[in-house]
Write a protein that holds these residues in place. Sequence first.
Motif, PDB file in Angstrom:
ATOM      1  N   GLY A 220      -0.890   2.203  -2.324  1.00 30.42           N
ATOM      2  CA  GLY A 220      -0.990   0.756  -2.226  1.00 30.42           C
ATOM      3  C   GLY A 220      -2.199   0.309  -1.432  1.00 30.42           C
ATOM      4  O   GLY A 220      -3.045   1.099  -1.012  1.00 30.42           O
ATOM      5  N   ALA A 221      -2.267  -0.994  -1.219  1.00 30.59           N
ATOM      6  CA  ALA A 221      -3.379  -1.598  -0.492  1.00 30.59           C
ATOM      7  C   ALA A 221      -3.086  -1.589   1.005  1.00 30.59           C
ATOM      8  O   ALA A 221      -1.943  -1.407   1.429  1.00 30.59           O
ATOM      9  CB  ALA A 221      -3.582  -3.033  -0.973  1.00 30.59           C
ATOM     10  N   PRO A 222      -4.102  -1.783   1.846  1.00 30.91           N
ATOM     11  CA  PRO A 222      -3.842  -1.944   3.280  1.00 30.91           C
ATOM     12  C   PRO A 222      -2.806  -3.038   3.527  1.00 30.91           C
ATOM     13  O   PRO A 222      -2.786  -4.050   2.814  1.00 30.91           O
ATOM     14  CB  PRO A 222      -5.217  -2.326   3.841  1.00 30.91           C
ATOM     15  N   HIS A 223      -1.951  -2.834   4.487  1.00 28.65           N
ATOM     16  CA  HIS A 223      -0.860  -3.740   4.842  1.00 28.65           C
ATOM     17  C   HIS A 223       0.262  -3.737   3.794  1.00 28.65           C
ATOM     18  O   HIS A 223       1.283  -4.415   3.986  1.00 28.65           O
ATOM     19  CB  HIS A 223      -1.337  -5.184   5.041  1.00 28.65           C
ATOM     20  N   GLY A 224       0.097  -3.008   2.700  1.00 31.79           N
ATOM     21  CA  GLY A 224       1.080  -3.068   1.623  1.00 31.79           C
ATOM     22  C   GLY A 224       2.449  -2.557   2.014  1.00 31.79           C
ATOM     23  O   GLY A 224       3.468  -3.040   1.494  1.00 31.79           O
ATOM     24  N   TYR A 225       2.522  -1.600   2.918  1.00 29.54           N
ATOM     25  CA  TYR A 225       3.811  -1.027   3.311  1.00 29.54           C
ATOM     26  C   TYR A 225       4.734  -2.085   3.907  1.00 29.54           C
ATOM     27  O   TYR A 225       5.915  -2.171   3.554  1.00 29.54           O
ATOM     28  CB  TYR A 225       3.582   0.118   4.304  1.00 29.54           C
TER      29      TYR A 225
END
Length: 375
Positions: A220-225
Amino acid sequence: MLDIRIRAANHEAKRRARGAANDDDPVAANHQDSVKNPLAALDAFLNRACFDAADPGALGEMLKQMVDAGYDRLPLPGSGRTLTRWRALAAVAARDLGLVKLFEGHTDALAILAELDAPHVPPGSRWGVWAAEAPDARVLATPLADGQLRLSGTKAWCSGAQAVSHALVTAWVGDEPVLAALTMDQPSISITTHHWHAVGMRATQSGDVRFDETRAVQLGAPHGYVRRAGFWQGGAGIAACWYGAAAGLASMMAEAVAARPDAHRLAHMGAVDVALAGAAAVLRATALQIDAHPGGDMQSAAMRARLVVEAAATTVVEHAGRALGAAPLCRNERFARAMADLPVFLRQSHAERDLAALGERTLGQRGDHGDPWEL
């Protein structure tokens, strides 16, 4: 090097992660019963399981058996069967909290992988999710030319590190958090439990994992978690574990009270029943809310469920001890372990900080959604 298959477009593996069964797949066919009747099959397995709950190796072997048998193929959060998922977690928690700590982490990883559309989960793999950000431990990630990451640093609070084959780890690329998937068989990984002096939850061996130029894949993208819908759905699932453990304690308490009832013991039993009934009602309502709005913001609902169940579990621990006295704490190994494990597990809640955060959100939402307490 990280198994590149985790990045390969593999529809069949994605189907496995979502827990589906296919008659053409001999592995899946062997587990159709556990998929079609997950709670009944899981209950039967737990009833016949015999293991040393104080032995970290035994917990790891139990997790392996559960994965190999397909008991980890739970409905995904928000799939319309969230309550079934939570009932499975509660059943494992009632059996042993150390075991559910590993099982919940593994099943949470499968849900995260599915939500972030990870295309392959190796058959038989056992996963951990390590997302704690301790002030004295941070993992830094360096992007590589081939699209992978190189991890360096220490991740704290890694439950079951010696029992899993793969892990999802939060790391930092500059000032942005990312989620990385990795295999645990890399020589650049070292595990230590020298800080782990726990009595409760001792067998989980929640140690520190050191990464030294370890290969990983970003998901996923950064911050996605933390920004995905499943973050708080999974957070509410932890409350199902707390509930299951508290219900397991209540069952042991009920057997003792039934064998020698008196007014005081019965009053304690009544208090436990009230606490668990309220917590169960909130968990059922929260599961329905998640299934009705699978992509919605469930932070307030999840925090409320966690805090209600935490209060109920604390009530059960208090009344069970007061009703039964010292004897089962000293002579009943399973009861004593549950009484030691549950308060430690409950500290995944942040207590008054979570209450304050929920209070702030409640005040902020009143104007938009009317009175939140209308019956």
